[in-house]
Write an enzyme that holds these catalytic residues in place. Structure first.
Site, PDB file in Angstrom:
ATOM      1  N   HIS A 106      -9.897   4.761 -62.259  1.00 24.69           N
ATOM      2  CA  HIS A 106      -9.491   3.387 -61.930  1.00 24.69           C
ATOM      3  C   HIS A 106     -10.042   2.884 -60.591  1.00 24.69           C
ATOM      4  CE1 HIS A 106      -7.246   3.563 -65.530  1.00 24.69           C
ATOM      5  NE2 HIS A 106      -6.104   3.999 -65.077  1.00 24.69           N
ATOM      6  N   HIS A 180      -4.013  -3.446 -66.897  1.00 24.81           N
ATOM      7  CA  HIS A 180      -3.303  -2.202 -67.179  1.00 24.81           C
ATOM      8  C   HIS A 180      -1.816  -2.436 -67.447  1.00 24.81           C
ATOM      9  CE1 HIS A 180      -2.424   2.065 -66.986  1.00 24.81           C
ATOM     10  NE2 HIS A 180      -3.675   2.354 -66.680  1.00 24.81           N
ATOM     11  N   GLU A 313      -5.787  -1.164 -72.939  1.00 24.35           N
ATOM     12  CA  GLU A 313      -6.681  -1.568 -71.853  1.00 24.35           C
ATOM     13  C   GLU A 313      -8.059  -1.828 -72.453  1.00 24.35           C
ATOM     14  OE1 GLU A 313      -6.416   1.726 -68.927  1.00 24.35           O
ATOM     15  OE2 GLU A 313      -4.666   2.272 -70.084  1.00 24.35           O
TER      16      GLU A 313
HETATM   17  C1  BGC Z   1      -5.146   6.639 -68.093  1.00 26.75           C
HETATM   18  C2  BGC Z   1      -4.010   7.626 -67.991  1.00 26.75           C
HETATM   19  C3  BGC Z   1      -3.320   7.409 -66.666  1.00 26.75           C
HETATM   20  C4  BGC Z   1      -2.859   5.964 -66.582  1.00 26.75           C
HETATM   21  C5  BGC Z   1      -2.222   5.636 -65.262  1.00 26.75           C
HETATM   22  C6  BGC Z   1      -4.578   5.271 -68.031  1.00 26.75           C
HETATM   23  O1  BGC Z   1      -5.594   4.312 -68.127  1.00 26.75           O
HETATM   24  O2  BGC Z   1      -5.874   6.833 -69.282  1.00 26.75           O
HETATM   25  O3  BGC Z   1      -4.469   8.959 -68.093  1.00 26.75           O
HETATM   26  O4  BGC Z   1      -2.218   8.283 -66.533  1.00 26.75           O
HETATM   27  O5  BGC Z   1      -3.943   5.101 -66.771  1.00 26.75           O
HETATM   28  O6  BGC Z   1      -3.062   5.917 -64.223  1.00 26.75           O
END
Ligand code: BGC
Length: 348
Positions: A106, A180, A313
């Site tokens: 991210h 998200h 997402e």
């Molecule tokens: C990821 C997860 C993660 C979550 C929060 C998602 O996009 O695939 O593995 O725990 O985001 O960070």
């Protein structure tokens, strides 16, 4: 339709942050802050017309600043995982922060979810919209190129939350933006989402290892395990990272106009959410890790347990920079990026 701004709080830097409330003619409302571009609340009716907030989140700005698992956040410069937390582009190797096992997740430590975006309200052919924009400088979080990007929200009168992304750069760079939000169509804090039916229009998924590291491969979906082409009651299967925290390659790839990506139905409330996107993929994440390390305290002081929300997402293959044949999550000078995702609410 209207958009109203109110103060949301002040950061330790002295920067003032706002909260914007978008309301449509049917009374649906979306609250969005320019801290992290976070969708803080989304109020939608059930089949009896009773409204509930269908996204998970924190109670206050300070709670978001203290840390959270990307609730409602605009996630970038690269949503998802860059394997090995590094890449080579135009002959130069760029090390990134490994903030998720061996991977950069991210956008790194100081991703777009933690930035203060510049907000502007404008009218686009009769529709009020909220545009949030940032300049992400060359070298930030280890990425090359100064990126100019914006995210524009509108709550349309057909009960659609429209999110439009734009980006441009002066040097080639990995780039993959998403929202998200964790949804619970019964309402935030109303327990798990195992009673939701999930349908995702994808024949194949990204191959990952036990660290969720992308392997640069795709596999066909497997009947009864990670095949969601027909509606699947989430409680009917054992959810794990291979079927509920995984990138799905949407059947029609990247498209000029938004296409159907997923439909989620919740029988008790009657709420239905349809997702449309121009993006070629979607990361389905069923909130597997909520409260696993420490209690995740949300709105109204409720503790969100594992599987209390799900994310869809919309995005490209996060590790495209290391596996260019798997996707196009790269931004190049003179090739501006734009994408649109729609979350449409109805009842049945
Ligand atoms: C990821 C997860 C993660 C979550 C929060 C998602 O996009 O695939 O593995 O725990 O985001 O960070």
């Amino acid at each position: 339709m209207s958009i109203e701004a109110q103060p949301y709080g002040t950061l330790s830097t002295g920067e003032a942050v706002s909260l914007f409330t978008l309301t449509n003619k049917n009374g649906l409302s979306a609250k969005i802050t320019n801290y992290g571009g976070i969708l803080v609340a989304l109020n939608a009716p059930d089949r009896k017309g009773k409204f509930a907030d269908v996204v998970l989140g924190k109670e206050t700005l300070d709670d978001y600043v203290a840390g959270h698992p990307y609730f409602g956040a605009t996630t970038g410069r690269v949503a998802g995982r860059i394997s090995g937390a590094q890449f080579t582009l135009d002959g130069q190797t760029y090390p990134l922060a490994a903030n998720n096992g061996p991977n950069c997740l991210h956008g790194g430590i100081n991703g777009y979810d933690k930035l203060v975006w510049t907000a502007e309200i404008f009218n686009d052919l009769g529709v009020d919209k909220l545009c949030l924009s940032i300049t992400d400088p060359d070298g930030s979080n280890g990425f090359p190129g100064t990126v100019e990007c914006s995210v524009t929200y509108a709550l349309l009168d057909d009960n659609t939350l429209e999110i439009a992304y734009q980006g441009s750069t002066d040097k080639a760079t990995p780039f993959n933006l998403t929202n998200h939000s964790y949804f619970n169509l019964r309402g935030s804090g109303q327990g798990d989402v195992l009673g939701h039916e999930m349908q995702i229009f994808a024949d194949s998924v990204a191959t990952v290892d036990a660290d969720a590291t992308l392997q640069g491969r795709r596999d066909p979906v497997v009947d009864g395990f990670n095949d969601y082409r027909e509606p699947v009651l989430l409680g009917s299967r054992e959810l794990n990272i291979y079927n509920a925290d995984i990138h799905f390659f949407l059947n029609n790839g990247r498209t000029r106009l938004p296409k159907a990506a997923a439909i989620v139905r919740e029988a008790r409330s009657g709420r239905v959410m349809e997702v449309f996107t121009t993006e070629p993929g979607v990361q389905f994440y069923a909130g597997l890790f909520l409260s696993v390390d420490a209690p995740e305290i949300g709105k109204d002081g409720v503790i969100y347990g594992p599987q209390n929300g799900f994310c869809l997402e919309t995005q490209d293959y996060a590790d495209s920079v290391n596996f260019p044949e798997m996707g196009g999550a790269l931004l190049k000078p003179d090739e501006p990026f734009s994408s649109t995702t729609l979350y449409r609410f109805s009842t049945k």
